[in-house]
Design an enzyme around this catalytic site. Structure first.
Site, mmCIF file in Angstrom:
data_model
loop_
_atom_site.group_PDB
_atom_site.id
_atom_site.type_symbol
_atom_site.label_atom_id
_atom_site.label_comp_id
_atom_site.label_asym_id
_atom_site.label_seq_id
_atom_site.Cartn_x
_atom_site.Cartn_y
_atom_site.Cartn_z
ATOM 1 N N CYS A 104 0.847 -1.193 0.000
ATOM 2 C CA CYS A 104 0.000 0.000 0.000
ATOM 3 C C CYS A 104 0.883 1.243 0.000
ATOM 4 O O CYS A 104 1.688 1.447 0.922
ATOM 5 C CB CYS A 104 -0.918 -0.011 1.216
ATOM 6 N N CYS B 189 0.505 3.321 3.147
ATOM 7 C CA CYS B 189 1.177 2.697 4.296
ATOM 8 C C CYS B 189 2.677 2.948 4.220
ATOM 9 O O CYS B 189 3.331 3.197 5.244
ATOM 10 C CB CYS B 189 0.885 1.200 4.343
ATOM 11 N N ASP C 256 -0.806 16.232 -1.868
ATOM 12 C CA ASP C 256 -1.063 15.313 -2.982
ATOM 13 C C ASP C 256 -0.029 15.580 -4.066
ATOM 14 O O ASP C 256 0.245 16.733 -4.396
ATOM 15 C CB ASP C 256 -2.475 15.547 -3.518
ATOM 16 N N HIS D 222 -6.537 2.699 0.459
ATOM 17 C CA HIS D 222 -6.245 2.997 1.861
ATOM 18 C C HIS D 222 -7.119 4.214 2.127
ATOM 19 O O HIS D 222 -7.015 5.214 1.401
ATOM 20 C CB HIS D 222 -4.759 3.337 2.021
ATOM 21 N N HIS E 299 -8.715 7.567 2.714
ATOM 22 C CA HIS E 299 -8.122 8.906 2.719
ATOM 23 C C HIS E 299 -9.181 9.942 2.397
ATOM 24 O O HIS E 299 -10.183 9.649 1.756
ATOM 25 C CB HIS E 299 -6.948 9.014 1.745
ATOM 26 N N HIS F 240 -9.506 13.954 0.896
ATOM 27 C CA HIS F 240 -8.866 15.044 0.178
ATOM 28 C C HIS F 240 -9.351 16.360 0.771
ATOM 29 O O HIS F 240 -10.557 16.553 0.945
ATOM 30 C CB HIS F 240 -9.265 15.036 -1.303
#
Length: 136
Positions: free
Chosen positions: A4, A7, A30, A97, A99, A101
């Site tokens: 990942c 991760c 990002d 995973h 998340h 934004h």
């Protein structure tokens, strides 16, 4: 989860531009930003999506999203902000995973809404409500 990418970022095995972090979450810029300051907030523990993340961990992410939004507001003075999460390929999730934004917005930027909608007939809403309340 060694494959990942998030991760690996959390563990420090991959580089990132960290904005904030705490015991439960990491917030980083990002690498393909939709706007200046576009930041991702991820839990330190791996959870694939909204259906897998625990309520407690989701709460930690939400608190960090709030902190990041305030920080970006002070630092960049945007006209607004979008907070976006997608679960599943059908919703355009690309990294599996959990998340969120945090996307600073400016009047006249080139970003568009995720959808265009019209009011639904009351009967349709009642049918959906009946299905949802039947399982809660």
């Amino acid at each position: 989860m060694t494959t990942c990418v998030f991760c690996q970022i959390v563990s420090g095995r991959l580089p990132s531009h960290r904005v904030l972090e705490d015991d439960h979450t990491v917030a980083f810029l990002d690498i393909a930003p939709a706007s200046e300051g576009h930041t991702l907030v991820v839990p330190r523990e791996h959870a694939r999506d909204i259906w897998e993340i625990s309520e407690a961990t989701h709460g930690h992410v939400a608190r960090m999203v709030h902190r990041v939004a305030a920080l970006l507001n002070t630092a960049l003075a945007p006209d607004g902000v979008n907070i976006v999460h997608s679960t599943g390929e059908a919703a355009s999730q690309e990294v599996f995973h959990f998340h969120a934004h945090v996307v600073p917005r400016r009047h006249g930027d080139s970003l568009h809404p995720m959808w265009n909608s019209r009011p639904a007939p009351g009967q349709d809403l009642e049918q959906v409500l009946a299905r949802v309340t039947a399982v809660r």
